[in-house]
Structures are given as C-alpha cells and as structure tokens.
Enzyme design. Structure first.
Site, mmCIF file in Angstrom:
data_model
loop_
_atom_site.group_PDB
_atom_site.id
_atom_site.type_symbol
_atom_site.label_atom_id
_atom_site.label_comp_id
_atom_site.label_asym_id
_atom_site.label_seq_id
_atom_site.Cartn_x
_atom_site.Cartn_y
_atom_site.Cartn_z
ATOM 1 N N VAL A 61 -13.511 -8.092 30.806
ATOM 2 C CA VAL A 61 -14.176 -9.239 31.427
ATOM 3 C C VAL A 61 -15.479 -8.757 32.040
ATOM 4 O O VAL A 61 -15.489 -7.853 32.874
ATOM 5 C CB VAL A 61 -13.285 -9.892 32.504
ATOM 6 C CG1 VAL A 61 -14.045 -11.029 33.191
ATOM 7 C CG2 VAL A 61 -11.992 -10.396 31.889
ATOM 8 N N ALA A 106 -17.484 -5.795 36.209
ATOM 9 C CA ALA A 106 -16.635 -5.966 35.029
ATOM 10 C C ALA A 106 -15.281 -5.344 35.311
ATOM 11 O O ALA A 106 -15.114 -4.608 36.282
ATOM 12 C CB ALA A 106 -17.275 -5.321 33.801
ATOM 13 N N LYS A 107 -14.317 -5.640 34.472
ATOM 14 C CA LYS A 107 -12.983 -5.047 34.599
ATOM 15 C C LYS A 107 -12.249 -5.263 33.285
ATOM 16 O O LYS A 107 -12.622 -6.118 32.471
ATOM 17 C CB LYS A 107 -12.186 -5.703 35.730
ATOM 18 C CG LYS A 107 -11.180 -4.760 36.389
ATOM 19 C CD LYS A 107 -11.880 -3.736 37.270
ATOM 20 C CE LYS A 107 -10.884 -2.977 38.120
ATOM 21 N NZ LYS A 107 -11.566 -2.093 39.073
ATOM 22 N N GLY A 108 -11.185 -4.514 33.089
ATOM 23 C CA GLY A 108 -10.410 -4.695 31.866
ATOM 24 C C GLY A 108 -9.316 -3.669 31.754
ATOM 25 O O GLY A 108 -8.921 -3.035 32.734
ATOM 26 N N ASP A 147 -9.356 3.366 36.317
ATOM 27 C CA ASP A 147 -8.752 2.494 37.321
ATOM 28 C C ASP A 147 -7.260 2.847 37.353
ATOM 29 O O ASP A 147 -6.905 4.003 37.106
ATOM 30 C CB ASP A 147 -9.003 1.025 36.973
ATOM 31 C CG ASP A 147 -8.747 0.085 38.150
ATOM 32 O OD1 ASP A 147 -9.446 0.192 39.169
ATOM 33 O OD2 ASP A 147 -7.830 -0.746 38.047
#
Length: 419
Positions: A61, A106-108, A147
């Site tokens: 994302v 952002a992240k995912g 992460d």
C-alpha cells in the site's frame, strides 16, 4: 464517531480526523489525506520443500508521496490484509512528516507465518513477492524496509532480485546487512528512539530517570534495545515479556542477563524457565496492569484495547509498537490523565536511520555510528520540540498528527492538485 473501531485503518483515520478538525481542513482535502494513493495485492504461489503447493498473498500500500518517495516496512504475518496495510501505510506518512524526513508513507508484506517456512521457502516467497511488485518499487519511487518478522535477510533477498532486473541499486531497500550497504546503528535505531523520547517525556512529567519504574511488553529488537538504553540512563526495568513469557522484579531486572539469554536462544525469545532467579514469572496481561511509571508496549498492535484499558495503572504509555493502543482505549486513557506518547513519535528512530541509510547509498558513502546517532538525535529533538510547542494539554497524539498533517498539506498545496 459514536463507537471507536479497533482496526489499524479505522484507528489511524480517527486520529487523523481529530487533527484535521483542529486544523479546519475542508472535507475534500481530508478525504485525499485519508485514502491511499495505491493498493496492490498479488498472488504468491509457493512450491513447498515437500512438494505441496501453497498460495499466499502479498500486499503493498502506497499512501502518500507528496514529500518524497514512498517509505515503509514489509511484515510477514498470517493476519495481514489490505485493510491492515492501509492503516499502517497511513501511519508511515505521518511518521515521516513529523520526523522531518523527505519521504512519504507505505506498508505491506505477505500473509504467511514465517515460523512455518524453511529458509529456502522464505527466500523463494520473498523473491516471488519482489518480482511481482518490482514495477512499483525503486530508489526514487518506493523503498521497503524490515518490519514484523522480517529483517536484513529479507531485504538482502529483495535487493538481489531487484539488482538482477535493474542493475546495482543498494538504495532500493533499507535495513540491509552492513556488508550490503546497511547503515551503522540501524538495528538499534528504533529502540534508541524509544528510549530518547521516553526520557524526554519523563522530564515533561517530572519523573526522574533514576527512580523511574518501567515495564516493557515485547523483548524483540525494539523492546530489548529500548530496555538497554533506558537501563544505561538509570531507569529500573521492573518487567519485560515476550512470546516466551515474562519476568517481574520490583527492584529492577538485570537487562544484560536477559539480553544474553535471548542471544543464547538464537535471538528468538526469553526462556523464562532458565532465568527464574531474575524475577517472578508473569504473563503479558499481568505486565500491562502493573503499577509503574512508564509502560512500553513494544509487541504487536492493539495490545491495549477496550477489554483491558481499565486495568492499565501506568502514569505514561510510550508506544514502541505500531498502534499498540486502539483508538477507543486511547480516549479512555486520556480521560484518566494517562500520558500517551504516540507511535509516530516514539518508534520513529527506525525510519529516520532508514532514510540516512538511503542517503548513504545514494552518495556511495558509509558513515560512522556516531554521525548516524547524532543526526538521529537531532531529528528526535526537533520533532519533540515541535509537539511541545503545539500542545499545552499534553495530548501528544493530537499534537503529533496536527504537525504531521500540516506539513503534508503544505507540500500538497505547493505542488498543486491538477495534472
């Protein structure tokens, strides 16, 4: 909202809406700030070592890139979904803006349990994921980082895959091993930032570090380094816990002994049965309810929620994890006068040093740890002062989101909205 939600997306939206209301932002711009720029979901078939076929899903994302390329971690967790990633991506936008880092959010990650996969399976799955998102990541476009349940190892695999497709680009990911262009101090950075901000908040609350009683839920990379730095500053770490159990000692735990125990256990977790002499065994919920000066949830999100918020007895909560306090629990704590230091400030040390790693890679340089930590401290100090100047009522979350949103709005306005 009449009833607060527990999901990361709804909680981040609630925190942002509170700030935008204070700033008087029009509804159309508010919607633009709340929604992600792009959400990508990819199918990831994996041939297991035993010949079975498993199918996972990967997510990326990209929330906002007004202030620079998208930036945010990749987590491997079976419950990860697009909604979860959207909330965490939004969080990264406000974190980078608050810390003065010229990047977006952002992240995912992948909805897998890495503990159930061999190293070979993890590498194949990671490189499959990198292949399918290669078109939307890059040194000037989107820079992933470690992460939950990922580390420099996974970043090295992504770096290798991207290099095969696009040539040598160590700046495509951060949090890499030092041998592949990683930064000094990156592994310790988040814990260092948690400790620095905790000490600053204690001073604001008239809590002296020499007498501060601190409990830390989660003794992984962030919690363990935060414990070490806080102990060096004179604080008493009276309780820690992780998936292997927890320990409590009212006189303070010997952090060096606990760190050695984790290292002897292959860096995975505490083996409480082997260090019982250090303190009394407790579980995670018992740790959260301890009567301490500072409670640091450093594990997963939603650790403090509507079901257990009334049991919190700490004077201050410092969010070392992402969204460890749900939005309804946050409101309850504020009503009771508990100071909450938000995640976008408390755990932002990692993204600052990730940015510094990216800068070093872009310049072809490698800085000493002292230089990295000095720059990190300047960013932490500037963010802390900006928040203190914004609030007189010790609502640090509202102040943090207000500062961050204002900076993103300013950038969007300067860049314009029309193609």
């Amino acid at each position: 909202m009449s009833q607060f939600e527990h999901t990361p997306r709804e909680c981040t939206k609630t925190f942002l809406e509170n700030a935008l209301e204070v700033l008087g932002v029009e509804s159309e711009l508010a919607y633009l700030l709340e929604t992600p720029h792009r959400t990508v979901e990819v199918e990831l078939p994996l041939r297991r070592d035993n010949g079975d076929l498993a199918v996972y899903h990967g997510f990326r994302v990209q929330h906002d890139d007004s202030r620079g390329p998208f930036k945010g971690g990749l987590r491997y967790h079976p419950h990860l979904n697009a909604d979860h990633a959207q909330g965490l991506a939004s969080l990264m936008t406000w974190k980078t803006a608050l810390m003065g880092v010229p990047m977006g959010g952002a992240k995912g990650g992948i909805n897998c349990d890495p503990n159930e996969l061999s190293i070979g399976e993890l590498e194949r799955l990671t490189k499959q994921f990198a292949t399918r998102i290669a078109a939307i990541i890059g040194p000037a476009q989107d820079i992933p980082a470690p992460d939950v349940a990922t580390s420099g190892r996974e970043m090295a695999w992504i770096y290798d895959l991207y290099t095969q497709l696009n040539g040598h680009h160590p700046d495509v990911v951060t949090g890499k091993p030092l041998e592949l262009g990683g930064s000094e101090g990156r592994v310790e950075a988040t814990g260092y930032g948690v400790a620095w901000i905790t000490e600053a908040a204690c001073k604001a609350r008239d809590i002296t570090m020499d007498s501060a009683r601190i409990a830390i839920q989660g003794f992984g990379n962030v919690g363990s380094h935060a414990a070490r730095y806080l102990a060096e500053r004179g604080a008493r770490i009276v309780a820690v816990s992780d998936v292997g159990g927890g320990l409590y000692n009212s006189q303070g735990l010997d952090i060096d002994v606990l760190l050695d125990e984790v290292e002897n256990n292959d860096g995975k977790s505490l083996s409480v049965s082997e260090i019982q002499g250090s303190g009394d065994a407790i579980d995670n919920q018992e740790l959260l309810s301890l009567d301490v000066d500072v409670l640091i949830p450093a594990a997963l999100g939603a650790a403090i929620n509507r079901d257990n918020v009334d049991n919190i007895n700490a004077d201050m909560v410092v969010e070392a994890a992402n969204l460890p306090v749900t939005c309804d629990a946050d409101a309850s704590l504020r009503e009771r006068g508990v100071m909450v230091i938000p995640d976008i400030l408390a755990n932002a040390g990692g993204v600052v040093v990730s940015y510094l790693e990216w800068v070093q890679n872009r310049q072809g340089q490698h800085w000493p740890e002292d230089s990295v930590n000095q720059t990190l401290t300047r960013h932490l100090d500037a963010a802390w002062r900006a928040i203190r100047q914004r609030t007189s009522e010790e609502d640090f979350r509202l102040a943090a989101y207000s500062v961050a949103a204002e900076r993103v709005i300013q950038t969007k306005t300067l860049r314009g909205f029309l193609l």
